[in-house]
Design an enzyme around this catalytic site. Structure first.
Site, PDB file in Angstrom:
ATOM      1  N   HIS A 148       0.834  -1.200   0.000  1.00 59.94           N
ATOM      2  CA  HIS A 148       0.000   0.000   0.000  1.00 59.94           C
ATOM      3  C   HIS A 148       0.871   1.254   0.000  1.00 59.94           C
ATOM      4  O   HIS A 148       1.858   1.337   0.735  1.00 59.94           O
ATOM      5  CB  HIS A 148      -0.881   0.050   1.247  1.00 59.94           C
ATOM      6  N   ASN A 180       8.052  -3.952   4.165  1.00 63.94           N
ATOM      7  CA  ASN A 180       6.616  -3.660   4.158  1.00 63.94           C
ATOM      8  C   ASN A 180       5.945  -4.091   5.453  1.00 63.94           C
ATOM      9  O   ASN A 180       5.078  -3.383   5.969  1.00 63.94           O
ATOM     10  CB  ASN A 180       5.947  -4.354   2.969  1.00 63.94           C
TER      11      ASN A 180
END
Length: 324
Positions: A148, A180
């Site tokens: 994201h 991440n």
């Protein structure tokens, strides 16, 4: 002849990883021209060449029309602007990643609880032409997370808003373990904690493809492309540009710019190690972020507050989520 001066920014990012940005500055040098004058005698019987057409206004009338190609369509580049509830983004059709994604968070928006990520699913963005969009299959067994750019946790105030964060136009391939699911997640948490001090925080996030110095001494840009056939570029780095607003009309804005490598980063690294001047992000990305923000209203974010992450183990949170 013009001379190119290359300046490099290198920021440590753990064993085997470095944040590297190369920027160029052009310095013009005088050019010497040797001219030779040749006299040509033309017999009076030779007819004069056809004159170049001149319009009535004295402007040269070109015998060609290069812009006529637009009759068949504009070649581009085209940046797909994608406004939605949770974010606004500009999509890069060449890399199948966003150029940038912008969001706005406040204490009230983060307090909302109408969105739940267990009801959201990763999806292709059908607003992007099919031949240019990232596909779910591109990430399958790629070894990278669907990372994201605007985190789902910033859009809990609405299920629709949260769903929008799961579109692949808000994703880039990111290293999972160590980035991440770890340092990057802590960095996102740092951004949310800014709302404890600032009533309004705006964040622009995006990928970078930066050069690396090779053994032969030359700088080259090299990045992986995932998918079968290869379709989505894997960024070498990511940036975040943060505007922390004091909430007053014409008030001060604390600005912070950060560049992190798309690689494992130890959780004991200080976030300040990845702070860079805003101009360096602009030169590396080709984007402008604060041209309309006067210098007298700007403050340095990491001078206004402590820029450090709080380590909250992502794996433990995931296990707790699964149990629930």
């Amino acid at each position: 002849m013009a001379k190119i001066t290359v300046a490099a920014l290198v920021i440590g990012a753990g064993a085997g990883a470095a944040v590297t940005a190369a920027f160029t500055r052009r310095k013009e040098e005088p050019t010497s021209l040797s001219l030779t004058t040749t006299t040509i005698t033309t017999p009076s019987t030779t007819s004069a060449p056809n004159p170049v057409p001149i319009s009535a206004q004295g402007v040269l009338a070109a015998p060609v029309d290069p812009s006529g190609i637009f009759n068949y369509g504009f070649p581009g580049p085209t940046a797909d602007l994608r406004p939605s509830l949770a974010l606004v983004s500009s999509f890069d059709r060449r890399t199948r990643n966003p150029h940038w994604v912008a969001e706005h968070i406040t204490p009230a928006s983060l307090a909302g609880r109408d969105g739940n990520r267990k009801h959201s699913s990763f999806a292709e963005d059908d607003g992007i032409p099919e031949k240019f969009r990232a596909k779910l299959s591109d990430y399958f067994r790629s070894g990278y997370d669907r990372g994201h750019q605007v985190p789902a946790a910033d859009a809990k105030w609405s299920q629709q808003a949260m769903n929008e964060t799961f579109l692949l136009s808000n994703m880039c391939p990111q290293v999972g373990d160590g980035f991440n699911r770890d340092y990057w997640a802590h960095f996102e948490d740092f951004c949310r904690r800014l709302t404890h001090k600032y009533p309004s925080v705006r964040i622009v996030t995006g990928p970078l493809y930066l050069p690396r110095k090779e053994p032969d001494g030359k700088w080259r840009v090299s990045y992986e492309v995932v998918g079968s056939p290869p379709n989505v570029a894997v960024p070498t780095h990511f940036f975040k540009v943060i505007f922390a607003e004091d909430g007053k009309v014409g008030g001060n804005v604390a600005v912070g710019a950060f560049v992190l490598p798309n690689a494992r980063i130890a959780n004991d690294r200080s976030l300040k190690e990845f702070e860079v001047p805003l101009e360096m992000v602009e030169k590396a990305s080709g984007l402008e972020f604060a041209e309309k923000l006067p210098l007298n209203r700007r403050k340095r974010l990491c001078g206004d507050m402590q820029c450090e992450i709080m380590v909250r183990e992502y794996a433990d949170r995931q296990k707790a989520f699964v149990k629930k």
